[in-house]
Design a protein around this motif. Structure first.
Motif, PDB file in Angstrom:
ATOM      1  N   ASN A 107      37.854  35.235  38.632  1.00 30.92           N
ATOM      2  CA  ASN A 107      36.790  36.085  39.659  1.00 30.92           C
ATOM      3  C   ASN A 107      37.692  36.689  40.947  1.00 30.92           C
ATOM      4  O   ASN A 107      37.761  35.897  41.642  1.00 30.92           O
ATOM      5  CB  ASN A 107      35.569  35.481  40.048  1.00 30.92           C
ATOM      6  CG  ASN A 107      34.668  34.888  38.639  1.00 30.92           C
ATOM      7  OD1 ASN A 107      34.470  35.549  37.982  1.00 30.92           O
ATOM      8  ND2 ASN A 107      34.435  33.476  38.883  1.00 30.92           N
ATOM      9  N   LEU A 108      38.118  38.051  40.900  1.00 31.10           N
ATOM     10  CA  LEU A 108      38.665  38.420  41.974  1.00 31.10           C
ATOM     11  C   LEU A 108      37.964  39.394  42.760  1.00 31.10           C
ATOM     12  O   LEU A 108      37.215  40.309  42.437  1.00 31.10           O
ATOM     13  CB  LEU A 108      40.065  39.190  41.492  1.00 31.10           C
ATOM     14  CG  LEU A 108      40.757  40.184  42.261  1.00 31.10           C
ATOM     15  CD1 LEU A 108      41.330  39.095  43.251  1.00 31.10           C
ATOM     16  CD2 LEU A 108      41.634  41.062  41.716  1.00 31.10           C
ATOM     17  N   LYS A 152      41.794  41.518  36.857  1.00 31.59           N
ATOM     18  CA  LYS A 152      41.489  40.335  36.506  1.00 31.59           C
ATOM     19  C   LYS A 152      41.806  39.923  35.220  1.00 31.59           C
ATOM     20  O   LYS A 152      42.122  38.801  34.838  1.00 31.59           O
ATOM     21  CB  LYS A 152      39.675  40.516  36.441  1.00 31.59           C
ATOM     22  CG  LYS A 152      39.020  39.291  35.719  1.00 31.59           C
ATOM     23  CD  LYS A 152      37.380  39.606  35.883  1.00 31.59           C
ATOM     24  CE  LYS A 152      36.615  39.250  34.471  1.00 31.59           C
ATOM     25  NZ  LYS A 152      36.490  37.909  34.607  1.00 31.59           N
ATOM     26  N   GLU A 156      44.302  36.761  33.771  1.00 28.37           N
ATOM     27  CA  GLU A 156      43.613  35.564  32.910  1.00 28.37           C
ATOM     28  C   GLU A 156      44.581  35.375  31.676  1.00 28.37           C
ATOM     29  O   GLU A 156      44.720  34.467  31.384  1.00 28.37           O
ATOM     30  CB  GLU A 156      42.229  36.249  32.285  1.00 28.37           C
ATOM     31  CG  GLU A 156      41.081  36.126  33.214  1.00 28.37           C
ATOM     32  CD  GLU A 156      39.731  36.794  32.817  1.00 28.37           C
ATOM     33  OE1 GLU A 156      38.437  36.321  33.272  1.00 28.37           O
ATOM     34  OE2 GLU A 156      39.708  37.308  31.540  1.00 28.37           O
TER      35      GLU A 156
END
Length: 241
Positions: free
Chosen positions: A72-73, A97, A101
């Motif tokens: 979560n950015l 994001k 990931e």
């Protein structure tokens, strides 16, 4: 404004192959997360917390063979000179994001944590160039602090090309004015876990830029390793008492 003077100096007085000031700390939020870190690369400041491995709330997130990595950015409204509200569904944030990931799914030993979630929350407090590199470094340190097994450090840096001169560790003014490349290097090797090139760059210059980027990443890895070892020794001394 001259980005690179004939004397070989940049706006902030650095030479082409010099890093900005790099500071990092781990275990900054011991009571609210399993792992946490804070990274400053120049004036870019990033805070990261890690929760997990934890049981997923949704069945769709559950993988029987490995952990699910969720990043979560968020970028603070005051992170740049222009104060603006940023939406979580902003295309740029979603791209970063997904990239993070994929990078950390390959770097974390996710097969050791089946049917779990590893939740990584990143907050960018100040953005002055090399944001993705600072975020990747902060995530690496927070994951290590959480005790989650990784293959090795992912140390990251941003490089650019000014005319024919490669520049290491770009600030915001440089990043906006030239082709830039962000790389994440695995440990002491020359293997890349992360590579993002968003502008056109001459192919014959790419090898040169990659080589200075890898050298810069190794310097950052050493600084990160010093902080991890310092914190480890501090914990060990407390346990001995």
């Amino acid at each position: 404004m001259e980005l690179y003077s004939p004397e070989g100096l940049r706006i902030d007085g650095r030479r082409w192959n010099e890093l900005r000031r790099f500071e990092c700390r781990i275990n900054t939020h011991p009571n609210s997360s399993d792992g946490s870190s804070y990274v400053e690369q120049g004036n870019t400041k990033v805070m990261c917390t890690v929760q997990g491995p934890v049981e997923p709330t949704l069945r769709s997130q559950q993988h029987s063979e490995h952990a699910n990595v969720e990043v979560n950015l968020t970028i603070a409204n005051f992170a740049t000179f222009e104060r603006k509200k940023r939406n979580k569904n902003e295309k740029r944030l979603i791209e970063l994001k997904n990239l993070l990931e994929k990078t950390f799914e390959e770097s974390i030993m996710i097969n050791l944590y089946p049917r779990t979630n590893i939740i990584i929350n990143v907050q960018v407090l100040s953005q002055d160039g090399g944001m993705l590199a600072a975020v990747a470094n902060a995530i690496t340190l927070a994951v290590i602090d959480a005790g989650i097994a990784m293959y090795d450090y992912v140390s990251s840096i941003c490089c650019g090309l000014y005319d024919t001169t490669p520049l290491l560790d770009l600030n915001n003014l440089e990043e906006n004015d030239m082709s830039s490349l962000t790389i994440g290097v695995i440990g002491k090797s020359e293997k890349l876990a992360l590579l993002l090139l968003e502008d056109k760059m001459p192919l014959d210059r790419l090898e040169n830029i990659l080589s200075i980027g890898i050298a810069g990443s190794h310097k950052i890895r050493e600084l990160m390793d010093q902080e991890v070892r310092k914190h480890g020794n501090l914990r060990a001394s407390k346990m001995m008492k």
